[in-house]
Enzyme design. Sequence first.
Site, PDB file in Angstrom:
ATOM      1  N   TRP A 182       0.873  -1.181   0.000  1.00 14.73           N
ATOM      2  CA  TRP A 182       0.000   0.000   0.000  1.00 14.73           C
ATOM      3  C   TRP A 182       0.911   1.233   0.000  1.00 14.73           C
ATOM      4  O   TRP A 182       1.896   1.280   0.738  1.00 14.73           O
ATOM      5  CB  TRP A 182      -0.902   0.033   1.241  1.00 14.73           C
ATOM      6  CG  TRP A 182      -1.569   1.358   1.362  1.00 14.73           C
ATOM      7  CD1 TRP A 182      -2.596   1.832   0.581  1.00 14.73           C
ATOM      8  CD2 TRP A 182      -1.214   2.433   2.252  1.00 14.73           C
ATOM      9  NE1 TRP A 182      -2.893   3.126   0.942  1.00 14.73           N
ATOM     10  CE2 TRP A 182      -2.071   3.520   1.966  1.00 14.73           C
ATOM     11  CE3 TRP A 182      -0.255   2.585   3.257  1.00 14.73           C
ATOM     12  CZ2 TRP A 182      -2.001   4.739   2.645  1.00 14.73           C
ATOM     13  CZ3 TRP A 182      -0.173   3.796   3.939  1.00 14.73           C
ATOM     14  CH2 TRP A 182      -1.051   4.856   3.635  1.00 14.73           C
ATOM     15  N   GLU A 221      -3.010  -2.860  -2.471  1.00 10.43           N
ATOM     16  CA  GLU A 221      -4.160  -2.363  -1.697  1.00 10.43           C
ATOM     17  C   GLU A 221      -4.496  -0.941  -2.128  1.00 10.43           C
ATOM     18  O   GLU A 221      -3.728  -0.012  -1.907  1.00 10.43           O
ATOM     19  CB  GLU A 221      -3.801  -2.388  -0.196  1.00 10.43           C
ATOM     20  CG  GLU A 221      -4.871  -1.810   0.711  1.00 10.43           C
ATOM     21  CD  GLU A 221      -4.446  -1.764   2.179  1.00 10.43           C
ATOM     22  OE1 GLU A 221      -3.249  -2.005   2.480  1.00 10.43           O
ATOM     23  OE2 GLU A 221      -5.310  -1.477   3.026  1.00 10.43           O
ATOM     24  N   LYS A 223      -7.127   2.559  -2.318  1.00 10.77           N
ATOM     25  CA  LYS A 223      -8.048   3.250  -1.429  1.00 10.77           C
ATOM     26  C   LYS A 223      -8.634   4.457  -2.132  1.00 10.77           C
ATOM     27  O   LYS A 223      -8.212   4.819  -3.226  1.00 10.77           O
ATOM     28  CB  LYS A 223      -7.394   3.613  -0.093  1.00 10.77           C
ATOM     29  CG  LYS A 223      -6.379   4.719  -0.105  1.00 10.77           C
ATOM     30  CD  LYS A 223      -5.643   4.820   1.235  1.00 10.77           C
ATOM     31  CE  LYS A 223      -6.426   5.518   2.324  1.00 10.77           C
ATOM     32  NZ  LYS A 223      -5.585   5.731   3.538  1.00 10.77           N
ATOM     33  N   ASP A 255      -9.591  -3.471   1.625  1.00 12.37           N
ATOM     34  CA  ASP A 255      -9.615  -2.967   3.000  1.00 12.37           C
ATOM     35  C   ASP A 255     -11.007  -2.380   3.228  1.00 12.37           C
ATOM     36  O   ASP A 255     -11.464  -1.533   2.458  1.00 12.37           O
ATOM     37  CB  ASP A 255      -8.526  -1.902   3.180  1.00 12.37           C
ATOM     38  CG  ASP A 255      -8.467  -1.338   4.591  1.00 12.37           C
ATOM     39  OD1 ASP A 255      -9.525  -0.944   5.120  1.00 12.37           O
ATOM     40  OD2 ASP A 255      -7.367  -1.273   5.173  1.00 12.37           O
ATOM     41  N   HIS A 258     -11.701   1.494   2.991  1.00  9.39           N
ATOM     42  CA  HIS A 258     -11.152   2.249   1.869  1.00  9.39           C
ATOM     43  C   HIS A 258     -12.143   2.623   0.779  1.00  9.39           C
ATOM     44  O   HIS A 258     -11.767   2.878  -0.359  1.00  9.39           O
ATOM     45  CB  HIS A 258      -9.985   1.475   1.245  1.00  9.39           C
ATOM     46  CG  HIS A 258      -8.758   1.530   2.097  1.00  9.39           C
ATOM     47  ND1 HIS A 258      -7.526   1.119   1.677  1.00  9.39           N
ATOM     48  CD2 HIS A 258      -8.583   1.974   3.367  1.00  9.39           C
ATOM     49  CE1 HIS A 258      -6.642   1.285   2.637  1.00  9.39           C
ATOM     50  NE2 HIS A 258      -7.256   1.794   3.676  1.00  9.39           N
ATOM     51  N   HIS A 282      -8.199  -6.652   4.440  1.00 10.78           N
ATOM     52  CA  HIS A 282      -7.897  -5.917   5.669  1.00 10.78           C
ATOM     53  C   HIS A 282      -9.237  -5.606   6.294  1.00 10.78           C
ATOM     54  O   HIS A 282      -9.977  -4.748   5.796  1.00 10.78           O
ATOM     55  CB  HIS A 282      -7.175  -4.596   5.374  1.00 10.78           C
ATOM     56  CG  HIS A 282      -5.693  -4.742   5.339  1.00 10.78           C
ATOM     57  ND1 HIS A 282      -4.851  -3.669   5.143  1.00 10.78           N
ATOM     58  CD2 HIS A 282      -4.899  -5.824   5.492  1.00 10.78           C
ATOM     59  CE1 HIS A 282      -3.598  -4.107   5.166  1.00 10.78           C
ATOM     60  NE2 HIS A 282      -3.601  -5.405   5.374  1.00 10.78           N
ATOM     61  N   ASP A 290     -11.797   6.521   6.733  1.00 11.36           N
ATOM     62  CA  ASP A 290     -10.955   5.357   7.024  1.00 11.36           C
ATOM     63  C   ASP A 290     -10.356   5.487   8.427  1.00 11.36           C
ATOM     64  O   ASP A 290      -9.150   5.584   8.596  1.00 11.36           O
ATOM     65  CB  ASP A 290      -9.846   5.302   5.949  1.00 11.36           C
ATOM     66  CG  ASP A 290      -8.948   4.089   6.110  1.00 11.36           C
ATOM     67  OD1 ASP A 290      -9.404   3.082   6.665  1.00 11.36           O
ATOM     68  OD2 ASP A 290      -7.784   4.166   5.662  1.00 11.36           O
ATOM     69  N   ASP A 292     -10.191   3.454  10.967  1.00  6.74           N
ATOM     70  CA  ASP A 292      -9.539   2.293  11.557  1.00  6.74           C
ATOM     71  C   ASP A 292      -9.931   2.041  13.007  1.00  6.74           C
ATOM     72  O   ASP A 292      -9.083   1.780  13.858  1.00  6.74           O
ATOM     73  CB  ASP A 292      -8.016   2.394  11.398  1.00  6.74           C
ATOM     74  CG  ASP A 292      -7.597   2.210   9.947  1.00  6.74           C
ATOM     75  OD1 ASP A 292      -7.768   1.116   9.418  1.00  6.74           O
ATOM     76  OD2 ASP A 292      -7.111   3.187   9.339  1.00  6.74           O
ATOM     77  N   ASP A 322      -6.836  -4.739  10.249  1.00  4.59           N
ATOM     78  CA  ASP A 322      -6.127  -3.465  10.108  1.00  4.59           C
ATOM     79  C   ASP A 322      -6.902  -2.372  10.836  1.00  4.59           C
ATOM     80  O   ASP A 322      -7.733  -1.692  10.251  1.00  4.59           O
ATOM     81  CB  ASP A 322      -5.968  -3.117   8.607  1.00  4.59           C
ATOM     82  CG  ASP A 322      -5.150  -1.850   8.404  1.00  4.59           C
ATOM     83  OD1 ASP A 322      -4.533  -1.378   9.380  1.00  4.59           O
ATOM     84  OD2 ASP A 322      -5.135  -1.323   7.278  1.00  4.59           O
TER      85      ASP A 322
HETATM   86  C1  RNT Z   1      -3.797   2.544   4.901  1.00  9.44           C
HETATM   87  C2  RNT Z   1      -3.876   1.077   4.659  1.00  9.44           C
HETATM   88  C3  RNT Z   1      -2.709   0.282   5.161  1.00  9.44           C
HETATM   89  C4  RNT Z   1      -2.254   0.695   6.545  1.00  9.44           C
HETATM   90  C5  RNT Z   1      -1.260  -0.252   7.159  1.00  9.44           C
HETATM   91  C6  RNT Z   1      -0.567   0.345   8.328  1.00  9.44           C
HETATM   92  O1  RNT Z   1      -4.928   3.211   4.548  1.00  9.44           O
HETATM   93  O2  RNT Z   1      -5.048   0.561   5.167  1.00  9.44           O
HETATM   94  O3  RNT Z   1      -3.027  -1.048   5.096  1.00  9.44           O
HETATM   95  O4  RNT Z   1      -3.329   0.821   7.414  1.00  9.44           O
HETATM   96  O5  RNT Z   1      -0.419  -0.733   6.201  1.00  9.44           O
HETATM   97 ZN    ZN Z   2      -5.279  -1.579   5.116  1.00  8.13          ZN
END
Ligand code: RNT
Ligand code: ZN
Length: 415
Positions: A182, A221, A223, A255, A258, A282, A290, A292, A322
């Site tokens: 990513w 990955e 986003k 993810d 994303h 993820h 995003d 998290d 993640d």
């Molecule tokens: C970022 C991505 C990525 C990170 C990690 C730390 O938007 O989701 O995967 O969160 O690699």
């Molecule tokens: Zn991620």
Amino acid sequence: MNTMYELTSKRYAELGVDTENALKLLERVPISIHCWQGDDVIGFENNDTGLSGGIQTTGNYPGKARTPDELMSDFDKACSLIPGRKRLNLHASYAIFEKGQKVDRDELEPWHFSAWVDYAKKRGLGLDFNPTFFSHPLAVGLTLSNPDPKIRDFWIRHGIACRKIAAYFAKELGTHCLYNLWIPDGLKDIPADRLSPRLLLKDSLDQIFAEKLDGVIDAVEGKVFGIGLEAYTVGSHEFYLGYAASHKGVYNLLDSGHYHPTEVISDKISALLCYFDLLPLHVSRPMRWDSDHVVRLDDEIIEISKEIVRNDALDRVLIGLDFFDASINRIAAWGIGTRNMQKGLLNALLLPNAKLAELQKEGKFTELLMLQEECKTLPLGTVWEEYCKRQNVPVNEDWFNRVIDYEKTVLQVRA
Ligand code: RNT
Ligand code: ZN
């Protein structure tokens, strides 16, 4: 006298669901747990850059891991609370150097991770790996799509070095290593040229993925946007989906944070399974962006889990987590998020999936709606408790007491 679990099994059997079979399948599913919840995505490089790349942790809960030993000990604690098979997902920024040694990202070598391999071997964990294209002085703007060849080449070298580390993990541990790439590349405001950076990224990826490496599963990955990079993301979804579709052996990672706020990855799983033999994930929890957040047992986790289970894809979907919340106890965060992923899977394994699919096929939508809703109040919790008991991890909310003990004796001493 029948135990709660036995009575529950009978209830599920009425629907044609075998709880023993569900438990057998669940214990085989590895969850790849990310190391970076333990220290707010900081790593061990001490380069003073802070977390960059449009991702953010918020909060300042005391006791985060500051050294490899602390992170390893915290991860052990978390694992002792989580049933089932686990893998550990590392970032390149978690390389372990000898005192005073400084190795830049483009010069990383497998042996900088040998302590992690020893750690993983002792615990029977597989390792997954991520090159780190953020939190670095050369990652202030674009990385793999940078028009400056010096900067782009630096990051290409990093990407290649990390794939070799992934191959070393696979070889040492006798299990695949997911190498997930990513990059934060993007622009804050409307670009004048969207194509050139993408062509540069494509060329960079071709260089990074040129060599076939045993045991390494490559993924990209995408986003939609990052903080400070709102207008344009070079590695967008279409870009990477196209890249993966046209490069055998490179997979598209989804993810769950994303996408646009009402867009979900649960619907994308079956679409990608039509074209790819593997699908890395993820699993995260976005809140308005995003963000998290720690994974809850919410509608989307339940739906993601159903898509994995009922499409018979437990061996094809590589489940990784993640999330990173710095405002709560980080060991509890790992415990809550991972246990929720597993509860989601167990819920899916305990549904009369064949029967539900048949109702859809026959167009019996009233009965389908009824049965889907009735299933929501089946005694999932009893089967989950039985699973935890058999796996020798705390069965109910008591697991939190162990976190509190650890906080008092270990984390608070760090402050
Ligand atoms: C970022 C991505 C990525 C990170 C990690 C730390 O938007 O989701 O995967 O969160 O690699
Ligand atoms: Zn991620």
